[in-house]
Enzyme design. Sequence first.
Site, PDB file in Angstrom:
ATOM      1  N   GLU A  60       0.834  -1.201   0.000  1.00 10.44           N
ATOM      2  CA  GLU A  60       0.000   0.000   0.000  1.00 10.44           C
ATOM      3  C   GLU A  60       0.869   1.251   0.000  1.00 10.44           C
ATOM      4  OE1 GLU A  60       0.067  -2.550   2.009  1.00 10.44           O
ATOM      5  OE2 GLU A  60      -1.707  -2.714   3.277  1.00 10.44           O
ATOM      6  N   SER A 176      17.789 -44.012 -10.563  1.00 15.79           N
ATOM      7  CA  SER A 176      16.711 -43.106 -11.014  1.00 15.79           C
ATOM      8  C   SER A 176      17.240 -41.966 -11.882  1.00 15.79           C
ATOM      9  CB  SER A 176      15.955 -42.546  -9.806  1.00 15.79           C
ATOM     10  OG  SER A 176      16.800 -41.705  -9.053  1.00 15.79           O
ATOM     11  N   LEU A 306       8.210 -39.420   1.310  1.00 15.22           N
ATOM     12  CA  LEU A 306       6.991 -38.768   0.811  1.00 15.22           C
ATOM     13  C   LEU A 306       5.752 -39.401   1.446  1.00 15.22           C
ATOM     14  CD1 LEU A 306       8.065 -38.443  -2.921  1.00 15.22           C
ATOM     15  CD2 LEU A 306       7.335 -36.520  -1.484  1.00 15.22           C
TER      16      LEU A 306
HETATM   17  N1  LIG Z   1      12.227 -40.007  -9.171  1.00 12.73           N
HETATM   18  C1  LIG Z   1      12.277 -39.242  -8.126  1.00 12.73           C
HETATM   19  O1  LIG Z   1      11.717 -38.144  -8.114  1.00 12.73           O
HETATM   20  C2  LIG Z   1      13.033 -39.693  -6.923  1.00 12.73           C
HETATM   21  C3  LIG Z   1      13.231 -38.769  -5.878  1.00 12.73           C
HETATM   22  C4  LIG Z   1      13.900 -39.207  -4.744  1.00 12.73           C
HETATM   23  C5  LIG Z   1      14.321 -40.508  -4.648  1.00 12.73           C
HETATM   24  N2  LIG Z   1      14.112 -41.368  -5.664  1.00 12.73           N
HETATM   25  C6  LIG Z   1      14.551 -42.756  -5.557  1.00 12.73           C
HETATM   26  O2  LIG Z   1      13.893 -43.327  -4.434  1.00 12.73           O
HETATM   27  C7  LIG Z   1      14.734 -44.318  -3.879  1.00 12.73           C
HETATM   28  C8  LIG Z   1      14.819 -44.131  -2.362  1.00 12.73           C
HETATM   29  O3  LIG Z   1      13.543 -44.209  -1.821  1.00 12.73           O
HETATM   30  P1  LIG Z   1      13.261 -44.944  -0.449  1.00 12.73           P
HETATM   31  O4  LIG Z   1      11.790 -44.960  -0.274  1.00 12.73           O
HETATM   32  O5  LIG Z   1      14.014 -46.215  -0.423  1.00 12.73           O
HETATM   33  O6  LIG Z   1      13.986 -44.040   0.627  1.00 12.73           O
HETATM   34  P2  LIG Z   1      13.758 -42.570   1.226  1.00 12.73           P
HETATM   35  O7  LIG Z   1      12.336 -42.216   1.279  1.00 12.73           O
HETATM   36  O8  LIG Z   1      14.686 -41.631   0.552  1.00 12.73           O
HETATM   37  O9  LIG Z   1      14.327 -42.774   2.690  1.00 12.73           O
HETATM   38  C9  LIG Z   1      13.584 -43.565   3.566  1.00 12.73           C
HETATM   39  C10 LIG Z   1      14.299 -43.674   4.880  1.00 12.73           C
HETATM   40  O10 LIG Z   1      14.287 -42.432   5.541  1.00 12.73           O
HETATM   41  C11 LIG Z   1      14.392 -42.660   6.935  1.00 12.73           C
HETATM   42  N3  LIG Z   1      13.461 -41.905   7.739  1.00 12.73           N
HETATM   43  C12 LIG Z   1      13.745 -41.302   8.909  1.00 12.73           C
HETATM   44  N4  LIG Z   1      12.701 -40.685   9.424  1.00 12.73           N
HETATM   45  C13 LIG Z   1      11.696 -40.903   8.598  1.00 12.73           C
HETATM   46  C14 LIG Z   1      10.360 -40.511   8.607  1.00 12.73           C
HETATM   47  N5  LIG Z   1       9.822 -39.749   9.561  1.00 12.73           N
HETATM   48  N6  LIG Z   1       9.605 -40.910   7.605  1.00 12.73           N
HETATM   49  C15 LIG Z   1      10.119 -41.658   6.609  1.00 12.73           C
HETATM   50  N7  LIG Z   1      11.392 -42.047   6.544  1.00 12.73           N
HETATM   51  C16 LIG Z   1      12.183 -41.676   7.528  1.00 12.73           C
HETATM   52  C17 LIG Z   1      14.145 -44.138   7.137  1.00 12.73           C
HETATM   53  O11 LIG Z   1      15.414 -44.718   7.366  1.00 12.73           O
HETATM   54  P3  LIG Z   1      15.987 -44.815   8.866  1.00 12.73           P
HETATM   55  O12 LIG Z   1      15.035 -45.724   9.589  1.00 12.73           O
HETATM   56  O13 LIG Z   1      17.350 -45.339   8.714  1.00 12.73           O
HETATM   57  O14 LIG Z   1      15.949 -43.447   9.397  1.00 12.73           O
HETATM   58  C18 LIG Z   1      13.601 -44.596   5.816  1.00 12.73           C
HETATM   59  O15 LIG Z   1      13.903 -45.926   5.545  1.00 12.73           O
HETATM   60  C19 LIG Z   1      16.071 -44.194  -4.540  1.00 12.73           C
HETATM   61  O16 LIG Z   1      16.192 -45.227  -5.485  1.00 12.73           O
HETATM   62  C20 LIG Z   1      16.009 -42.878  -5.253  1.00 12.73           C
HETATM   63  O17 LIG Z   1      16.764 -42.863  -6.438  1.00 12.73           O
HETATM   64  C21 LIG Z   1      13.482 -40.988  -6.805  1.00 12.73           C
END
Ligand SMILES: NC(=O)c1ccc[n+]([C@@H]2O[C@H](COP(=O)([O-])OP(=O)(O)OC[C@H]3O[C@@H](n4cnc5c(N)ncnc54)[C@H](OP(=O)(O)O)[C@@H]3O)[C@@H](O)[C@H]2O)c1
Length: 376
Positions: A60, A176, A306
């Site tokens: 404003e 990825s 996510l």
């Molecule tokens: N295309 C895309 O856009 C994209 C983006 C990102 C990743 N990716 C791919 O996704 C894959 C990884 O995915 P992912 O599902 O295995 O792993 P992530 O979601 O990256 O990591 C999961 C880990 O995070 C930790 N974590 C700690 N606190 C958490 C909470 N509150 N909520 C959730 N997780 C928590 C846990 O491990 P701890 O128990 O050890 O803490 C869990 O196992 C890779 O291959 C990557 O290349 C693709």
Amino acid sequence: MGFTPAPEEDDAFWMRRALAEAARGLGRVEPNPMVGAVVVRDGRLVRVGHHERFGGPHAEVFALGAAGAAARGATLYVTLEPCCHHGKTPPCTDAVLTSGIARAVVATPDPFPRVAGGGLRRLEAAGVAVTVGVEAAAARRLNGPFFKRQATGRPYVVAKWAMTLDGKIACASGDSKWISGPESRAAVHDLRGRMDAIVVGIGTALADDPELTARPPGPRTPLRVVLDREARLPLDGRLARTARAVPVLVVAGPDAPGDRVGALAAAGVEVLPLEGDAAGRVGSLLDELGRRGVANVLVEGGGTALGAFWDAGEVDAVEVFLAPVLEGGAGEFGPLRGRGVARMADATRLAGLEVARRGPDVWLRGDVPRPWRGAS
Ligand SMILES: NC(=O)c1ccc[n+]([C@@H]2O[C@H](COP(=O)([O-])OP(=O)(O)OC[C@H]3O[C@@H](n4cnc5c(N)ncnc54)[C@H](OP(=O)(O)O)[C@@H]3O)[C@@H](O)[C@H]2O)c1
């Protein structure tokens, strides 16, 4: 015979102009709201203004200052209720009254407790005609992060992923790179540069060794956050190696090994121990980021991280880069793991969908219906 728009159509037209002006503050005013103002006299635009930077003069003040004597008897369109308190700048209601504005049209009241209708009452009491609620839904959408933080204390969460046409964010091996094309990846860097924090799970940090910076830099430098209960983030990875230049926060569990926590801290990584299950830790992290003044958080994956934000009910908007790529297979890596729903009727439909091409890919953005958005 000329067409004369009804006054309420005029109001919507000029408010949309003010909203476009407000949007110019994107990335520069947060955690303040973006605000735009337009001074109109006898159906003609006199001056515009917007809130340009955090702590700077309000919209404003810019518009009225530029309008000068032409503001006397004119109408002021402003996307948020003028403030009536001494904050970083003097009250905007004073500037409005001094200018001689006859009518003020406001998109939404300001939920900030020190304003909350006080600015509107002040103007009305001084004899200014006040209209509220013009283009309110668009104004609330523009400032989603501000409205969410005022309502909940937590930042606005954008979930983003790149996905094959058959619904996967990685191959079975975890590879990825790259699903989406260079245009999409440039758009992601642009998005990062408007964020205050970027979150990934440790699975992604280990698989991709991402840097999570905006290249080229944008108006904001996001804090990089890794969800990592056991504090496993590698010291020789890109995140830890750059932690002294761009902050990294590891959200560890209360039982993370002390030597790992110590080594990360020595590398310049902040370690924040949080208790609770996945959803509880998401809530606690967002509370902490909200206290630090974070307005926008980008969750970049993977599907586990996510899914945790989704199950916690904390995803406010979704941005997806859909690539014309087919992977096949059962697909271990979906974009949103977590609980899911049993019936399609319980699935979430996004609102306000935007769709565009990014090179060979399709970009989609939509809003998740959330209680703090209100009815509009
Ligand atoms: N295309 C895309 O856009 C994209 C983006 C990102 C990743 N990716 C791919 O996704 C894959 C990884 O995915 P992912 O599902 O295995 O792993 P992530 O979601 O990256 O990591 C999961 C880990 O995070 C930790 N974590 C700690 N606190 C958490 C909470 N509150 N909520 C959730 N997780 C928590 C846990 O491990 P701890 O128990 O050890 O803490 C869990 O196992 C890779 O291959 C990557 O290349 C693709």
